[in-house]
Design a protein around this motif. Structure first.
Motif, mmCIF file in Angstrom:
data_model
loop_
_atom_site.group_PDB
_atom_site.id
_atom_site.type_symbol
_atom_site.label_atom_id
_atom_site.label_comp_id
_atom_site.label_asym_id
_atom_site.label_seq_id
_atom_site.Cartn_x
_atom_site.Cartn_y
_atom_site.Cartn_z
ATOM 1 N N PRO A 73 37.179 49.334 42.105
ATOM 2 C CA PRO A 73 35.535 48.652 42.749
ATOM 3 C C PRO A 73 35.649 48.621 43.971
ATOM 4 N N ASP A 74 34.513 48.656 44.752
ATOM 5 C CA ASP A 74 34.083 48.371 46.296
ATOM 6 C C ASP A 74 33.907 46.897 46.066
ATOM 7 N N LYS A 75 35.012 46.043 46.407
ATOM 8 C CA LYS A 75 34.792 44.821 46.234
ATOM 9 C C LYS A 75 33.901 44.028 47.269
ATOM 10 N N ASN A 76 33.934 44.727 48.431
ATOM 11 C CA ASN A 76 32.806 44.169 49.571
ATOM 12 C C ASN A 76 31.382 44.415 49.157
ATOM 13 N N TYR A 77 30.932 45.712 48.344
ATOM 14 C CA TYR A 77 29.642 45.897 47.885
ATOM 15 C C TYR A 77 29.504 44.949 46.683
ATOM 16 N N VAL A 78 30.635 44.763 45.966
ATOM 17 C CA VAL A 78 30.184 43.949 44.500
ATOM 18 C C VAL A 78 29.692 42.269 45.048
ATOM 19 N N GLU A 79 30.537 41.967 46.198
ATOM 20 C CA GLU A 79 30.151 40.654 46.780
ATOM 21 C C GLU A 79 28.935 40.660 47.481
ATOM 22 N N GLN A 80 28.436 41.731 48.027
ATOM 23 C CA GLN A 80 27.292 41.855 48.555
ATOM 24 C C GLN A 80 26.080 41.750 47.636
ATOM 25 N N ILE A 81 26.341 42.284 46.309
ATOM 26 C CA ILE A 81 25.268 42.466 45.243
ATOM 27 C C ILE A 81 25.141 40.727 44.649
ATOM 28 N N LEU A 82 26.526 40.239 44.683
ATOM 29 C CA LEU A 82 26.488 38.928 43.801
ATOM 30 C C LEU A 82 25.654 37.835 44.947
#
Length: 232
Positions: free
Chosen positions: A119-128
């Motif tokens: 997973p693209d963790k930075n992108y997931v964090e941005q979505i969250l």
């Protein structure tokens, strides 16, 4: 370039008495271009959800074709179609479909992990963050409100950066402010990653955020094929 296309698509159901045929879709011809944001509007029972299910390969047509990114999905095996959906399409439906034994973050990245991708963790964090879920990252689904669960479902659909997002009333359980944030995120990510978005809604105001609107009535496209860019 068309990424989604239906050709004379029909879906008929027999009633319990088998004396009446319900024509959920009755000869739908539709072309959707890559990167387009399309809203499908119509009253309850008009065939909106049936059409969305057909576009996503979740149901089989009585006749006609559904072509996704040049592939006639009716010719795929069940396993091929499962993999194809997981890699190409993100779904957002009203019933959330969250796994109760996984927390928010685990639910979001599950489709990515099933494909063996990191997973693209930075992108997931941005979505969250944008969806107001950062503090709920490790919460379980039963600890969330209906609106929060719907946002998790949206985050899951966006996390894999799919080519196509199919959304069934994605803001149905959200307040007006959160609805605008959610739709803004859908639109922004769609533009950034050239995603194609197909959203069904009964809300005319929400539908206007899309670049094009089609109206479905009695299983048929009716009332014109409206481009918001041309109508403004």
């Amino acid at each position: 370039m068309n990424i989604l296309e239906t050709k004379d698509l029909k879906k008929y159901y027999e009633t319990d008495s088998k004396e009446t045929i319900v024509k959920a879709l009755d000869g739908v011809n539709l072309s959707i271009q890559k990167g387009e944001f399309l809203s499908i509007v119509g009253t309850s029972g008009s065939g909106k959800s049936t059409l969305l299910h057909m576009l996503g390969g979740l149901d089989n047509p009585t006749s006609g074709k559904v072509i996704v990114d040049g592939n006639d999905i009716s010719k795929m095996t069940k396993d091929e179609l499962t993999i194809f959906r997981r890699r190409k399409i993100g779904f957002v439906f009203q019933n959330y479909n969250l796994l109760p034994l996984m927390n928010v973050y685990e639910n979001i990245i599950l489709p990515i992990k099933l494909d063996g991708i990191r997973p693209d963790k930075n992108y997931v964090e941005q979505i969250l963050s944008i969806l107001g879920l950062t503090e709920k990252k490790y919460a379980m689904p039963n600890q969330l409100s209906g609106g929060q669960q719907q946002r998790v479902a949206l985050a899951r659909a966006l996390a894999a950066k799919p080519a196509i997002i199919l959304a069934d009333e994605p803001t149905g359980n959200l307040d007006s402010r959160t609805s605008q944030d959610v739709l803004g995120l859908i639109k922004t990510t769609g533009e950034r990653f050239c995603q194609t978005i197909v959203m069904i809604t009964h809300n005319e105001e929400i539908a206007q955020m899309a670049g094009r609107i089609i109206r479905l009535e009695d299983g048929k496209i009716c009332g014109g094929d409206v481009s918001n860019a041309e109508s403004k």
